[in-house]
Write a protein that holds these residues in place. Structure first.
Motif, PDB file in Angstrom:
ATOM      1  N   UNK A 347      34.329  59.738  39.904  1.00 34.64           N
ATOM      2  CA  UNK A 347      35.662  59.816  39.292  1.00 34.64           C
ATOM      3  C   UNK A 347      35.858  58.594  38.401  1.00 34.64           C
ATOM      4  N   UNK A 348      36.746  58.737  37.455  1.00 38.52           N
ATOM      5  CA  UNK A 348      37.003  57.687  36.467  1.00 38.52           C
ATOM      6  C   UNK A 348      38.456  57.272  36.528  1.00 38.52           C
ATOM      7  N   UNK A 349      38.669  55.976  36.699  1.00 35.99           N
ATOM      8  CA  UNK A 349      40.032  55.452  36.674  1.00 35.99           C
ATOM      9  C   UNK A 349      40.156  54.510  35.489  1.00 35.99           C
ATOM     10  N   UNK A 350      41.033  54.849  34.557  1.00 35.58           N
ATOM     11  CA  UNK A 350      41.199  53.972  33.392  1.00 35.58           C
ATOM     12  C   UNK A 350      42.183  52.876  33.775  1.00 35.58           C
ATOM     13  N   UNK A 351      41.651  51.752  34.179  1.00 34.91           N
ATOM     14  CA  UNK A 351      42.468  50.660  34.702  1.00 34.91           C
ATOM     15  C   UNK A 351      42.756  49.584  33.675  1.00 34.91           C
ATOM     16  N   UNK A 352      42.112  49.675  32.518  1.00 36.26           N
ATOM     17  CA  UNK A 352      42.351  48.679  31.469  1.00 36.26           C
ATOM     18  C   UNK A 352      42.115  47.266  31.971  1.00 36.26           C
ATOM     19  N   UNK A 353      43.148  46.426  31.816  1.00 39.81           N
ATOM     20  CA  UNK A 353      43.017  45.010  32.185  1.00 39.81           C
ATOM     21  C   UNK A 353      42.846  44.797  33.690  1.00 39.81           C
ATOM     22  N   UNK A 354      43.190  45.818  34.472  1.00 40.94           N
ATOM     23  CA  UNK A 354      43.087  45.651  35.929  1.00 40.94           C
ATOM     24  C   UNK A 354      41.717  46.028  36.477  1.00 40.94           C
ATOM     25  N   UNK A 355      40.833  46.400  35.573  1.00 36.51           N
ATOM     26  CA  UNK A 355      39.531  46.920  35.983  1.00 36.51           C
ATOM     27  C   UNK A 355      38.769  45.990  36.930  1.00 36.51           C
ATOM     28  N   UNK A 356      38.619  44.740  36.511  1.00 29.91           N
ATOM     29  CA  UNK A 356      37.799  43.842  37.338  1.00 29.91           C
ATOM     30  C   UNK A 356      38.493  43.498  38.659  1.00 29.91           C
ATOM     31  N   UNK A 357      39.837  43.439  38.618  1.00 29.67           N
ATOM     32  CA  UNK A 357      40.581  43.197  39.864  1.00 29.67           C
ATOM     33  C   UNK A 357      40.337  44.325  40.864  1.00 29.67           C
ATOM     34  N   UNK A 358      40.398  45.529  40.343  1.00 32.53           N
ATOM     35  CA  UNK A 358      40.206  46.687  41.218  1.00 32.53           C
ATOM     36  C   UNK A 358      38.791  46.685  41.802  1.00 32.53           C
ATOM     37  N   UNK A 359      37.808  46.408  40.938  1.00 32.54           N
ATOM     38  CA  UNK A 359      36.421  46.385  41.413  1.00 32.54           C
ATOM     39  C   UNK A 359      36.235  45.316  42.486  1.00 32.54           C
ATOM     40  N   UNK A 360      36.911  44.183  42.300  1.00 36.89           N
ATOM     41  CA  UNK A 360      36.800  43.096  43.283  1.00 36.89           C
ATOM     42  C   UNK A 360      37.443  43.508  44.607  1.00 36.89           C
ATOM     43  N   UNK A 361      38.585  44.197  44.526  1.00 35.30           N
ATOM     44  CA  UNK A 361      39.261  44.656  45.742  1.00 35.30           C
ATOM     45  C   UNK A 361      38.366  45.639  46.504  1.00 35.30           C
ATOM     46  N   UNK A 362      37.709  46.521  45.749  1.00 34.93           N
ATOM     47  CA  UNK A 362      36.795  47.483  46.379  1.00 34.93           C
ATOM     48  C   UNK A 362      35.648  46.754  47.074  1.00 34.93           C
ATOM     49  N   UNK A 363      35.117  45.776  46.386  1.00 34.33           N
ATOM     50  CA  UNK A 363      33.987  45.034  46.932  1.00 34.33           C
ATOM     51  C   UNK A 363      34.374  44.329  48.234  1.00 34.33           C
ATOM     52  N   UNK A 364      35.565  43.748  48.260  1.00 32.00           N
ATOM     53  CA  UNK A 364      36.019  43.078  49.488  1.00 32.00           C
ATOM     54  C   UNK A 364      36.147  44.080  50.624  1.00 32.00           C
ATOM     55  N   UNK A 366      34.309  46.703  50.964  1.00 29.98           N
ATOM     56  CA  UNK A 366      32.991  47.208  51.349  1.00 29.98           C
ATOM     57  C   UNK A 366      32.421  48.304  50.463  1.00 29.98           C
ATOM     58  N   UNK A 367      33.091  48.636  49.356  1.00 29.40           N
ATOM     59  CA  UNK A 367      32.476  49.602  48.438  1.00 29.40           C
ATOM     60  C   UNK A 367      32.260  48.965  47.066  1.00 29.40           C
ATOM     61  N   UNK A 368      31.062  49.113  46.551  1.00 34.18           N
ATOM     62  CA  UNK A 368      30.751  48.585  45.230  1.00 34.18           C
ATOM     63  C   UNK A 368      30.894  49.713  44.221  1.00 34.18           C
ATOM     64  N   UNK A 369      31.734  49.499  43.212  1.00 34.65           N
ATOM     65  CA  UNK A 369      31.960  50.518  42.187  1.00 34.65           C
ATOM     66  C   UNK A 369      31.399  50.004  40.858  1.00 34.65           C
ATOM     67  N   UNK A 370      31.550  50.814  39.796  1.00 36.40           N
ATOM     68  CA  UNK A 370      30.991  50.388  38.503  1.00 36.40           C
ATOM     69  C   UNK A 370      32.131  50.115  37.518  1.00 36.40           C
ATOM     70  N   UNK A 371      32.456  48.822  37.322  1.00 35.50           N
ATOM     71  CA  UNK A 371      33.522  48.503  36.375  1.00 35.50           C
ATOM     72  C   UNK A 371      33.003  48.421  34.941  1.00 35.50           C
ATOM     73  N   UNK A 372      33.804  48.876  33.988  1.00 33.79           N
ATOM     74  CA  UNK A 372      33.543  48.643  32.571  1.00 33.79           C
ATOM     75  C   UNK A 372      34.715  47.780  32.117  1.00 33.79           C
ATOM     76  N   UNK A 373      34.492  46.480  32.089  1.00 34.49           N
ATOM     77  CA  UNK A 373      35.576  45.511  31.912  1.00 34.49           C
ATOM     78  C   UNK A 373      36.506  45.891  30.765  1.00 34.49           C
ATOM     79  N   UNK A 374      37.800  45.847  31.048  1.00 29.49           N
ATOM     80  CA  UNK A 374      38.800  46.145  30.028  1.00 29.49           C
ATOM     81  C   UNK A 374      39.037  47.633  29.826  1.00 29.49           C
ATOM     82  N   UNK A 375      38.189  48.457  30.431  1.00 31.75           N
ATOM     83  CA  UNK A 375      38.335  49.907  30.227  1.00 31.75           C
ATOM     84  C   UNK A 375      38.695  50.647  31.515  1.00 31.75           C
ATOM     85  N   UNK A 376      37.739  50.677  32.421  1.00 29.65           N
ATOM     86  CA  UNK A 376      38.010  51.428  33.636  1.00 29.65           C
ATOM     87  C   UNK A 376      36.885  51.303  34.645  1.00 29.65           C
TER      88      UNK A 376
END
Ligand SMILES: *Cc1c(COP(=O)(O)O)cnc(C)c1O
Length: 401
Positions: A347-364, A366-376
Motif C-alpha cells: 500500500x502507498x501512503x502519501x505522507x509528504x513531509x511526514x514520510x521519514x517520521x512515519x518510517x521511523x515510527x514504524x521502525x521503532x 518493529x516494521x521496516x517500510x520503504x520511505x521515499x523522502x518528501x513523497x510517501x
C-alpha cells in the motif's frame, strides 16, 4: 606456457583430488601501501569512465528489519513474499545446489519450455534473465542509447531511471495523475521521434494503482509500431480486478509489446534472481543477444520450474496475502488515511513531509517500510502479525497528526 608444459610432460590440469579441496588463499583485501597511494596522487589518473554514469542514482534496497531487544522485527520494505519456500521448490533448489561446480544450462531449456506451455506462447518468445530488472536492462540495451528517449511514469519503479541512464538515453518522466495512476494520455503526448521504449508498470510500484484494458488499448493504438512498450507486470498474480488486462493477451497481436514477469514477488524466489519477458521476434532475439552468458543459475532455473508446477499451492498463499491486503487497506482507510486502491502486495501512503517520521515510527514498532523522502511510504503486505503492528502504528501516528 601450455605448450612448454606439454613438451616437458608436465600436467596442466590437476588430477581429481581424493577428497574435497578448499584452496587456501592469500588475503585479498590488503590496505594500499603508502607508496601506491602516493603514486596515485602524483599522477591523478584514473580509468576513463563513460560520462553517462555521472549522477546515476543508486538503487536503495529495502532496509532489513531493525534488531531491537524485545521487539519482533518484520521487513515490509521490499515487497517480498513473507512465506518460506514451498517444500517441492526447496527440494529442487537443494538438488541443483549439489551441482553448482557446473555451469547452468545457458539456454534455460526446461524453464523456457515450462513457461511456453504455461502461457501458450512459442518458446522463442520467452527470454529469461537475472530478475526482471535484468531483463528490463537488456530491453533497454537492445533499443536505446545516447540521443534516444525512454518514457515512464513517475513516481514508478526506481530501477527505471538507473537502467535508462546506463544506456545513455534520456529519461522522460510523466507525472502520475491525481489518483496516483499512469497518465496514459500525457505519456502518449510525450512520444517523439527519439522515443525508443516506454515502460508501463501495471500495477505501479510504489502506488499499487493499475491501468485498465480500455485505457491501455487506446494508448497502445497511439504508440508508433517502432517504439517498444514494456508492460512490467511484476505483481500480476495479486490482481483481482477483471478489468485489468493480462499483458500476455495484449502482446499477442502487438509486435511492439513485451511483457515482463518475475519469480521474485508472488512466487517467493527474490533471492534466486530470475525473471522473464514474453516478446515477439525480433525483440526476443535481441534479449538472447544481450543476455549475460549463464546469468540465470541452475538453482534459479530448477526452483522456477518447480514453482510453476506448484502453482496451485503458491497461489493459495497469494490469496492469503490478498486477504491481508484488503484488511490493511480497510483498516487504514477507516483510520482516515487516503490510500490509493492497491492491486499489488503493498500500500502507498502519501505522507509528504511526514514520510521519514512515519518510517521511523514504524521502525521503532518493529516494521521496516520503504520511505521515499518528501513523497510517501510504500508498505509491503506481509504476514498477519506484521500487518497488525503496521495497523497499530499507523493509528497512533494518525492521532498525533
Ligand atoms: C520487484 C519488481 C521487479 C522485479 O524485480 P526482480 O529483478 O525480478 O527481482 C520488476 N518490476 C517492478 C515494478 C518491481 O517492483
Amino acid at each position: 606456457m601450455r605448450a612448454t608444459a606439454r613438451a616437458t610432460g608436465a600436467q596442466c590440469v590437476a588430477p581429481p583430488a581424493p577428497f574435497p579441496v578448499s584452496p587456501r588463499r592469500e588475503p585479498v583485501c590488503r590496505k594500499a601501501s603508502p607508496g601506491r597511494a602516493g603514486a596515485r596522487m602524483v599522477w591523478g589518473m584514473s580509468p576513463k569512465l563513460r560520462r553517462e554514469l555521472d549522477g546515476i542514482p543508486t538503487y536503495k534496497p529495502g532496509r532489513p528489519p531493525a534488531v531491537e531487544e524485545g521487539v519482533t522485527a518484520y521487513k515490509l520494505s521490499s515487497n517480498e513474499n513473507p512465506y518460506a519456500p514451498l517444500p517441492g521448490v526447496l527440494e529442487a533448489a537443494t538438488a541443483a545446489a549439489e551441482n553448482f561446480n557446473r555451469y547452468p544450462d545457458m539456454a534455460c531449456t526446461a524453464l523456457h519450455a515450462e513457461l511456453a506451455h504455461r502461457f501458450g506462447v512459442p518458446e522463442e518468445h520467452i527470454a529469461t534473465g537475472t530478475g526482471s530488472v535484468g531483463v528490463a536492462q537488456q530491453l533497454l540495451q537492445s533499443t536505446a542509447g545516447p540521443g534516444d528517449e525512454v518514457i515512464y511514469a513517475w513516481r514508478s519503479f526506481e530501477a527505471y531511471p538507473i537502467i535508462t541512464q546506463i544506456t545513455g538515453a534520456a529519461s522522460v518522466r510523466v507525472p502520475l495523475d491525481a489518483g496516483e495512476t499512469h497518465d496514459l494520455d500525457a505519456m502518449a503526448a510525450a512520444i517523439t521521434d527519439r522515443t525508443r521504449l516506454i515502460f508501463v508498470c501495471n500495477p505501479n510500484n510504489p502506488t499499487g494503482t493499475v491501468v485498465r484494458r480500455e485505457a491501455l488499448e487506446r494508448f497502445l493504438d497511439r504508440v508508433p509500431p517502432d517504439v517498444l512498450v514494456v508492460l512490467d507486470e511484476a505483481y500480476k498474480e495479486f490482481i483481482r480486478d477483471p478489468e485489468v488486462p493480462d499483458g500476455v493477451e495484449v502482446y499477442r497481436d502487438r509486435p511492439n509489446v513485451a511483457v515482463l514477469r518475475t519469480f521474485s514477488k508472488a512466487y517467493g524466489l527474490a533471492g534466486l534472481r530470475v525473471g522473464f519477458a514474453i516478446a515477439h521476434e525480433p525483440v526476443a532475439a535481441a534479449l538472447r543477444k544481450t543476455a549475460v552468458p549463464f546469468g540465470v543459475s541452475q538453482l534459479a532455473q530448477d526452483a522456477a520450474v518447480a514453482s510453476l508446477r506448484a502453482e496451485a499451492a503458491l497461489l493459495e498463499r497469494v490469496d492469503a496475502l490478498v486477504g491481508e491486503r484488503t484488511r490493511v487497506f480497510d483498516r487504514l482507510t477507516a483510520q482516515g488515511w487516503t490510500v490509493p486502491e492497491t492491486h499489488a502486495n503493498f500500500v502507498w501512503l502519501r505522507l509528504g513531509e511526514r514520510t521519514t517520521d512515519f518510517a521511523a515510527a514504524c521502525e521503532r514498532a518493529g516494521v521496516t517500510v520503504r520511505p521515499f523522502a518528501g513523497e510517501g511510504v510504500r508498505i509491503t503486505v506481509g504476514e498477519e502479525a506484521a500487518n497488525d503492528v503496521l495497523i497499530r502504528t499507523a493509528e497512533a501516528f494518525r492521532k498525533e497528526l
